[in-house]
Design an enzyme around this catalytic site. Structure first.
Site, PDB file in Angstrom:
ATOM      1  N   LYS A  52     -94.009 -48.209   4.027  1.00  0.00           N
ATOM      2  CA  LYS A  52     -93.239 -46.993   4.273  1.00  0.00           C
ATOM      3  C   LYS A  52     -91.736 -47.239   4.199  1.00  0.00           C
ATOM      4  CE  LYS A  52     -96.626 -44.011   6.239  1.00  0.00           C
ATOM      5  NZ  LYS A  52     -96.901 -42.904   7.154  1.00  0.00           N
ATOM      6  N   ASP A  90     -96.123 -41.912  13.554  1.00  0.00           N
ATOM      7  CA  ASP A  90     -97.019 -42.780  14.315  1.00  0.00           C
ATOM      8  C   ASP A  90     -96.431 -44.175  14.429  1.00  0.00           C
ATOM      9  OD1 ASP A  90     -99.288 -41.104  14.935  1.00  0.00           O
ATOM     10  OD2 ASP A  90     -99.694 -41.064  12.794  1.00  0.00           O
TER      11      ASP A  90
END
Length: 389
Positions: free
Chosen positions: A76, A125
């Site tokens: 990410k 998250d």
């Protein structure tokens, strides 16, 4: 190699149908040029898991290990930070501060006063929020990250390390997404989300274009030998869609993409079953924190509803089995809870003759896996890979 546990397979009845272009190749080329120019950029390794291939009775199993990506611990890092950079350059131009600022200039301290007046935000998250916070710190703007109450303290601390303010929201990931959007609208902040919804697609498109860099690297590292299958984690679907798009761009339409989700948060499988985007309600209480998503991304679903060959679910227990498998082999591979869903699905699929046949897994198959994170919560990782006596 791992214990036999329940898994669910759903073949995609819409596989291969025509659809819209979700991620244009021209925008990917721009993302690749930008990200590969950043200090610290290096392709992550593509590892041959010969022992796993032998167990699965396939020709090769290749594991793209994202644990070292830009020091952030996950793939990410490619998406959120790139989207922050794109947003800031655009906003400086809109405000008349700089018509053609470069990210190198921003990272060097240019326009710092103007940038301090810009706030980026998102729900996370863990891994996406870390990337957004890293990008905000690097390019000089303010950052506020929303997490739901079950996100571990270790993951919160890893985000705060980059100067972001952390706000905790009751409920699950999707509740945090809604709160981030509501607050951003009230405060005139900018949401940099990895999930898209009606009226909000351009920034998530940039995030997904960043993810394609990981897949492009893997294609280069395979040296012309196309994979026959790719097992990739689900979540909201952003990375799975990016994988499907870039594999098609590099190898054509024949690579079978299998999207894998936790059995407690399988919104993509539910959407495929319903024939339309569907929400999974409840606490989404899965150990695979990065995949604890109840609503598919609109952009991701537009791609996956036609390009995913199949959808699978695996249990938390199978994820832990695979974390231990990689941790205790030689050489050791450090893989977090959300990194191993694809590996778990492969090892469970090959045990069932019918599943093996339906997926076309045979002795000539070359399987590509994406280890999307390392030990992003080191304390939890250590506890999971070392079972209690």
């Amino acid at each position: 190699m791992i214990p036999d546990r329940p898994a669910r397979l759903l073949l995609n009845r819409r596989h291969g149908t025509p659809g819209v272009v979700v991620l244009p190749d021209s925008s990917f080329r721009r993302a690749k040029a930008e990200i590969t120019s950043w200090p610290g950029y290096a392709p992550t390794p593509l590892l041959k898991l010969e022992d796993v291939a032998a167990e699965a009775r396939v020709a090769a199993v290749l594991y793209k290990d994202e644990g070292g990506r830009f020091g952030l611990g996950s793939f990410k890092a490619l998406g959120g930070a790139y989207a922050v950079a794109r947003l800031l350059v655009s906003e400086l131009a809109r405000r008349g501060v700089a018509n053609a600022a470069t990210t190198a200039e921003l990272a060097g301290g240019a326009h710092r006063d103007a940038l301090r007046g810009i706030t980026v935000t998102c729900a996370t998250d863990g891994n996406h929020g870390r990337s957004v916070a890293w990008g905000a710190e690097r390019f000089g703007c303010r950052c506020v990250i929303f997490v739901h109450e079950t996100v571990s303290q270790g993951r919160r601390d890893a985000i705060a390390k980059y100067g972001a303010e952390i706000r905790v929201v009751p409920g699950n990931y999707d509740d945090a997404v809604r709160e981030a959007a509501r607050t951003a609208e009230a405060e005139n902040w900018f949401v940099v989300s990895d999930t898209s919804y009606e009226g909000y697609t351009e920034i998530p498109r940039d995030v997904m274009q960043g993810y394609r860099v990981m897949v492009d690297e893997a294609a280069d590292q395979m040296e012309g030998q196309a994979p026959t299958h790719a097992f990739i984690q689900g979540g909201v679907g952003g990375v799975a869609a990016a994988v499907a798009i870039q594999l098609r761009s590099r190898f054509g339409p024949d690579v079978k993409v299998i999207v894998v989700e936790p059995d407690k948060a399988a919104c993509l499988l539910a959407s495929a079953e319903a024939g339309e985007p569907s929400t999974v309600a409840g606490e989404l209480d899965t150990l695979m924190a990065g995949l604890a998503c109840g609503e598919p991304s609109l952009l991701a679903w537009q791609e996956l509803e036609r390009s995913a060959f199949a959808f699978m679910t695996v249990s938390d227990e199978s994820a832990v089995d695979c974390m231990r498998l990689l941790a205790h082999r030689t050489p050791k591979i450090v893989a977090g809870e959300s990194a191993v869903a694809g590996l778990a699905a492969l090892l469970l699929a090959v045990r069932e003759p019918m599943t093996r046949m339906l997926l076309g897994l045979g002795p000539d198959s070359r399987v590509l896996l994406f280890g999307t994170e390392g030990a992003t919560d080191p304390e939890l990782y250590t506890r999971l890979i070392n079972p209690a006596d």
